[in-house]
Structure formats: C-alpha cells, structure tokens
Design an enzyme around this catalytic site. Sequence first.
Site, PDB file in Angstrom:
ATOM      1  N   ASP A  69       0.828  -1.188   0.000  1.00  0.00           N
ATOM      2  CA  ASP A  69       0.000   0.000   0.000  1.00  0.00           C
ATOM      3  C   ASP A  69       0.876   1.257   0.000  1.00  0.00           C
ATOM      4  O   ASP A  69       0.648   2.205  -0.762  1.00  0.00           O
ATOM      5  CB  ASP A  69      -0.915  -0.017   1.228  1.00  0.00           C
ATOM      6  CG  ASP A  69      -1.719   1.260   1.382  1.00  0.00           C
ATOM      7  OD1 ASP A  69      -2.589   1.516   0.529  1.00  0.00           O
ATOM      8  OD2 ASP A  69      -1.465   2.000   2.342  1.00  0.00           O
ATOM      9  N   GLU A 141      -1.945  -5.249  -3.828  1.00  0.00           N
ATOM     10  CA  GLU A 141      -1.011  -4.526  -2.963  1.00  0.00           C
ATOM     11  C   GLU A 141       0.055  -5.455  -2.396  1.00  0.00           C
ATOM     12  O   GLU A 141       1.227  -5.078  -2.291  1.00  0.00           O
ATOM     13  CB  GLU A 141      -1.773  -3.850  -1.824  1.00  0.00           C
ATOM     14  CG  GLU A 141      -2.624  -2.672  -2.285  1.00  0.00           C
ATOM     15  CD  GLU A 141      -3.335  -1.980  -1.142  1.00  0.00           C
ATOM     16  OE1 GLU A 141      -3.522  -0.754  -1.214  1.00  0.00           O
ATOM     17  OE2 GLU A 141      -3.716  -2.666  -0.166  1.00  0.00           O
TER      18      GLU A 141
END
Length: 254
Positions: A69, A141
């Site tokens: 992320d 992610e």
Amino acid sequence: MNSKRSKGKNAFASLPQEVLTNFDELQQRLDIHFKNKSLLYNAFTHSSYVNEHRRKNFTDNERLEFLGDAVLELGVSKYLYSTEPNMTEGELTKLRAAIVCEPSLVKFSVELGFGHYILLGKGEEQTGGRLRPALLADVFEAFIGALYIDQGMEAITPFLETVVFPKISVGVFSHVMDYKSRLQEIVQQTNNGLLQYVIIEEKGPAHAKKFVTVVRLDNRDLGTGLGKSKKEAEQEAARHAIQELSTRQAEGEI
C-alpha cells in the site's frame, strides 16, 4: 530472524506442484521473475488458507499488503508529481486517491488475472472469495509489497508503467478532476483568450456512442479528447490542453 516468518518461508516449498507451476506461468506472463519465490507465494496466500493448513506454518499476505500500500502510493505520487506540474497539492491528492482506491486496485488485479492464483481455504473458495473485491485489491497490494522486497523500486516502476500509469495518461481517472475549470484558471492567468469546446466527431452505434471534442483558444486547437459523453470528452480535451500549455511554457513559447 522472526521464527514465524522463517517457518512460513520454508513451508511454501511444500505447496503442490500444480500450484508452483501456476506461479511459474504467472512470472513468465508478467516477465517478472522473483529471486525469492516464497515472497511471491506469500503475496497470494489468504488467511483462510493459512487457517486450514496450520501444520504447514504458512504466513498470510497481510504484512505484504501493508507494505505494498505504501509503495504503491509512493510510486503513483512520484509519477503524478513529474507528469502533472500544473496540479495543486489538493488536486494531486484527489487524483492519487482515485488511482489507489479499492475499485481501481480490483480492476488492476482482474486485468492481471490475479484471482486465479490466490491460495484460499475451501470455505472462502466456496463462498466466492476468489471474486471478492477486497480480497483482489489486497492481493494486488501484497504483490507490489513482495516485488519491492525482492527487487526494490527498480522493479516496481516498470510494473506500474505497464499496469497503472497508462490508464492515468489516457484519462481513465479524469472523471475525478475538473480539468475544464483548471484550464480556465490557467488561461486567465496568461491571457484573456476565449476557450471553446467543439464536438468534431461522433463514433459508434447509438447505444455505445463516443464523442471527440477539441478545445480551442482563440480558434487555435489546444487539445483533443475522447469520451463516452460530451462532458467526459470535454474534460479529456481540457486535460490534454493543460499538458500542451505546460510544454509550451517549459519551452518558452508562452
């Protein structure tokens, strides 16, 4: 070394051969080859799979998701900073948020076929987990996090240039930005010329029509845009016009 992560790394060697072959195919297709393949396997391991194979000491992908992320935000931020010199901090933040939000990550994940490779528990599999948006976004992610650990930003940037950045450059996320207002502000700062948006072409059947719009400043073409609606085409034309004015300014033409 953390003993849990060490055990997890060794545990992935016991994955079924069919699974290992699938991941080899994925690397071949993406033209990305992990030095530490356990990182790749870990990125696609859902907590439900870990729970159903407790004796194997697998580790799930949640930590890699956390890292990915941050890496994704950094990569996108750097790209936007370099390619959108006329955007304010607020506009950059708004555009970045649209790029890294869950719906966008799901689309990236689906386009790459990541759902096929996720290691799921039987219960999660039976309830459609492989198609669950949050799960697909998390895997995207986690993959970025794994690739970052394995090869650094030197590998992340080319990956984003292939998967994410082209969608920014063709205006997929332009709906979140009011480029027309921004263009008007820029024009008012440099001169008081007249901006006009003109539809120059309509493409496709009535149920899937697309519009081609050109934006003109004092009857000089500045940018052209394509969109599913007149409004979308105008926004895209304005975005291209902003880029054109930025280039002219950099070259000293205005």
